[in-house]
Design a protein around this motif. Structure first.
Motif, PDB file in Angstrom:
ATOM      1  N   SER A   1      45.890  -8.167  -2.466  1.00  0.00           N
ATOM      2  CA  SER A   1      44.811  -8.015  -1.478  1.00  0.00           C
ATOM      3  C   SER A   1      43.687  -9.013  -1.723  1.00  0.00           C
ATOM      4  O   SER A   1      43.125  -9.561  -0.781  1.00  0.00           O
ATOM      5  N   TRP A   2      43.355  -9.233  -2.991  1.00  0.00           N
ATOM      6  CA  TRP A   2      42.323 -10.231  -3.315  1.00  0.00           C
ATOM      7  C   TRP A   2      42.780 -11.619  -2.899  1.00  0.00           C
ATOM      8  O   TRP A   2      42.024 -12.385  -2.310  1.00  0.00           O
ATOM      9  N   GLU A   3      44.032 -11.949  -3.237  1.00  0.00           N
ATOM     10  CA  GLU A   3      44.530 -13.306  -2.981  1.00  0.00           C
ATOM     11  C   GLU A   3      44.714 -13.594  -1.500  1.00  0.00           C
ATOM     12  O   GLU A   3      44.634 -14.746  -1.089  1.00  0.00           O
ATOM     13  N   THR A   4      44.957 -12.572  -0.704  1.00  0.00           N
ATOM     14  CA  THR A   4      45.132 -12.775   0.732  1.00  0.00           C
ATOM     15  C   THR A   4      43.833 -12.571   1.516  1.00  0.00           C
ATOM     16  O   THR A   4      43.800 -12.770   2.725  1.00  0.00           O
ATOM     17  N   GLY A   5      42.769 -12.182   0.808  1.00  0.00           N
ATOM     18  CA  GLY A   5      41.475 -12.014   1.457  1.00  0.00           C
ATOM     19  C   GLY A   5      41.285 -10.691   2.158  1.00  0.00           C
ATOM     20  O   GLY A   5      40.309 -10.503   2.886  1.00  0.00           O
ATOM     21  N   LYS A   6      42.200  -9.752   1.952  1.00  0.00           N
ATOM     22  CA  LYS A   6      42.060  -8.436   2.591  1.00  0.00           C
ATOM     23  C   LYS A   6      40.938  -7.628   1.953  1.00  0.00           C
ATOM     24  O   LYS A   6      40.265  -6.857   2.622  1.00  0.00           O
ATOM     25  N   THR A   7      40.797  -7.792   0.640  1.00  0.00           N
ATOM     26  CA  THR A   7      39.704  -7.140  -0.083  1.00  0.00           C
ATOM     27  C   THR A   7      39.110  -8.157  -1.052  1.00  0.00           C
ATOM     28  O   THR A   7      39.698  -9.220  -1.277  1.00  0.00           O
ATOM     29  N   THR A   8      37.960  -7.825  -1.609  1.00  0.00           N
ATOM     30  CA  THR A   8      37.338  -8.722  -2.585  1.00  0.00           C
ATOM     31  C   THR A   8      37.131  -7.976  -3.899  1.00  0.00           C
ATOM     32  O   THR A   8      36.845  -6.771  -3.906  1.00  0.00           O
ATOM     33  N   PRO A   9      37.280  -8.695  -5.010  1.00  0.00           N
ATOM     34  CA  PRO A   9      37.035  -8.051  -6.296  1.00  0.00           C
ATOM     35  C   PRO A   9      35.567  -7.691  -6.445  1.00  0.00           C
ATOM     36  O   PRO A   9      34.694  -8.387  -5.910  1.00  0.00           O
ATOM     37  N   ASN A  10      35.310  -6.608  -7.166  1.00  0.00           N
ATOM     38  CA  ASN A  10      33.916  -6.241  -7.410  1.00  0.00           C
ATOM     39  C   ASN A  10      33.329  -7.175  -8.476  1.00  0.00           C
ATOM     40  O   ASN A  10      34.048  -7.999  -9.058  1.00  0.00           O
ATOM     41  N   SER A  11      32.046  -7.071  -8.721  1.00  0.00           N
ATOM     42  CA  SER A  11      31.385  -8.004  -9.636  1.00  0.00           C
ATOM     43  C   SER A  11      31.978  -7.952 -11.041  1.00  0.00           C
ATOM     44  O   SER A  11      32.156  -8.983 -11.684  1.00  0.00           O
ATOM     45  N   LYS A  12      32.338  -6.758 -11.491  1.00  0.00           N
ATOM     46  CA  LYS A  12      32.944  -6.630 -12.823  1.00  0.00           C
ATOM     47  C   LYS A  12      34.238  -7.430 -12.887  1.00  0.00           C
ATOM     48  O   LYS A  12      34.483  -8.168 -13.849  1.00  0.00           O
ATOM     49  N   ASN A  13      35.076  -7.303 -11.868  1.00  0.00           N
ATOM     50  CA  ASN A  13      36.338  -8.028 -11.856  1.00  0.00           C
ATOM     51  C   ASN A  13      36.145  -9.529 -11.669  1.00  0.00           C
ATOM     52  O   ASN A  13      36.911 -10.322 -12.218  1.00  0.00           O
ATOM     53  N   ILE A  14      35.128  -9.936 -10.916  1.00  0.00           N
ATOM     54  CA  ILE A  14      34.826 -11.365 -10.783  1.00  0.00           C
ATOM     55  C   ILE A  14      34.509 -11.946 -12.162  1.00  0.00           C
ATOM     56  O   ILE A  14      35.023 -13.000 -12.537  1.00  0.00           O
ATOM     57  N   TYR A  15      33.686 -11.245 -12.938  1.00  0.00           N
ATOM     58  CA  TYR A  15      33.352 -11.726 -14.276  1.00  0.00           C
ATOM     59  C   TYR A  15      34.562 -11.702 -15.205  1.00  0.00           C
ATOM     60  O   TYR A  15      34.758 -12.618 -16.011  1.00  0.00           O
ATOM     61  N   LEU A  40      37.730 -12.030 -14.275  1.00  0.00           N
ATOM     62  CA  LEU A  40      38.585 -13.134 -13.843  1.00  0.00           C
ATOM     63  C   LEU A  40      38.054 -14.464 -14.378  1.00  0.00           C
ATOM     64  O   LEU A  40      38.815 -15.289 -14.894  1.00  0.00           O
ATOM     65  N   ALA A  41      36.751 -14.667 -14.268  1.00  0.00           N
ATOM     66  CA  ALA A  41      36.136 -15.906 -14.764  1.00  0.00           C
ATOM     67  C   ALA A  41      36.388 -16.073 -16.256  1.00  0.00           C
ATOM     68  O   ALA A  41      36.752 -17.157 -16.725  1.00  0.00           O
ATOM     69  N   ASN A  42      36.214 -15.002 -17.007  1.00  0.00           N
ATOM     70  CA  ASN A  42      36.434 -15.038 -18.445  1.00  0.00           C
ATOM     71  C   ASN A  42      37.901 -15.358 -18.756  1.00  0.00           C
ATOM     72  O   ASN A  42      38.203 -16.204 -19.604  1.00  0.00           O
ATOM     73  N   LEU A  43      38.806 -14.700 -18.063  1.00  0.00           N
ATOM     74  CA  LEU A  43      40.230 -14.900 -18.283  1.00  0.00           C
ATOM     75  C   LEU A  43      40.656 -16.339 -17.958  1.00  0.00           C
ATOM     76  O   LEU A  43      41.438 -16.946 -18.685  1.00  0.00           O
ATOM     77  N   TYR A  44      40.124 -16.881 -16.877  1.00  0.00           N
ATOM     78  CA  TYR A  44      40.503 -18.221 -16.442  1.00  0.00           C
ATOM     79  C   TYR A  44      39.684 -19.323 -17.107  1.00  0.00           C
ATOM     80  O   TYR A  44      39.974 -20.505 -16.936  1.00  0.00           O
ATOM     81  N   GLY A  45      38.637 -18.947 -17.835  1.00  0.00           N
ATOM     82  CA  GLY A  45      37.806 -19.934 -18.517  1.00  0.00           C
ATOM     83  C   GLY A  45      36.958 -20.762 -17.565  1.00  0.00           C
ATOM     84  O   GLY A  45      36.764 -21.957 -17.779  1.00  0.00           O
ATOM     85  N   VAL A  46      36.471 -20.118 -16.512  1.00  0.00           N
ATOM     86  CA  VAL A  46      35.622 -20.799 -15.530  1.00  0.00           C
ATOM     87  C   VAL A  46      34.331 -20.006 -15.338  1.00  0.00           C
ATOM     88  O   VAL A  46      34.231 -18.862 -15.779  1.00  0.00           O
ATOM     89  N   GLU A  47      33.375 -20.630 -14.684  1.00  0.00           N
ATOM     90  CA  GLU A  47      32.127 -19.939 -14.365  1.00  0.00           C
ATOM     91  C   GLU A  47      32.395 -18.903 -13.264  1.00  0.00           C
ATOM     92  O   GLU A  47      33.241 -19.133 -12.395  1.00  0.00           O
ATOM     93  N   PRO A  48      31.668 -17.786 -13.287  1.00  0.00           N
ATOM     94  CA  PRO A  48      31.841 -16.779 -12.226  1.00  0.00           C
ATOM     95  C   PRO A  48      31.664 -17.347 -10.821  1.00  0.00           C
ATOM     96  O   PRO A  48      32.303 -16.875  -9.882  1.00  0.00           O
ATOM     97  N   THR A  49      30.841 -18.382 -10.665  1.00  0.00           N
ATOM     98  CA  THR A  49      30.653 -18.971  -9.332  1.00  0.00           C
ATOM     99  C   THR A  49      31.948 -19.565  -8.792  1.00  0.00           C
ATOM    100  O   THR A  49      32.160 -19.585  -7.581  1.00  0.00           O
ATOM    101  N   VAL A  50      32.830 -20.044  -9.684  1.00  0.00           N
ATOM    102  CA  VAL A  50      34.123 -20.575  -9.242  1.00  0.00           C
ATOM    103  C   VAL A  50      34.939 -19.455  -8.599  1.00  0.00           C
ATOM    104  O   VAL A  50      35.548 -19.643  -7.543  1.00  0.00           O
TER     105      VAL A  50
END
Length: 69
Positions: free
Chosen positions: A33-47, A49-59
């Protein structure tokens, strides 16, 4: 350079949707759902994901909302 999307970021870490879901404590359906744009991750999951991928949350934020940086 390809557009940075959640799917591209996940693939760059060689993770399946199921594996990513397991790491984040969400279902594979949620990742889809996140990848297809049906839903969006909440702020906790955004952070997380950023940590897991080694990128800034803005990415992650930009990938979710399809904005260019």
């Amino acid at each position: 350079m390809p557009e940075v999307t959640l799917k591209v970021l996940r693939a760059s870490k060689n993770l399946s949707q199921a594996e990513l879901g397991e790491r984040l404590g969400v279902s594979q359906t949620t990742i889809t759902s996140w990848e297809t744009g049906k839903t969006t991750p909440n702020s906790k999951n955004i952070y997380e994901l950023a940590n897991l991928y080694g990128v800034e949350p803005t990415v992650i934020f930009n990938a979710v909302f399809k904005q260019k940086t």
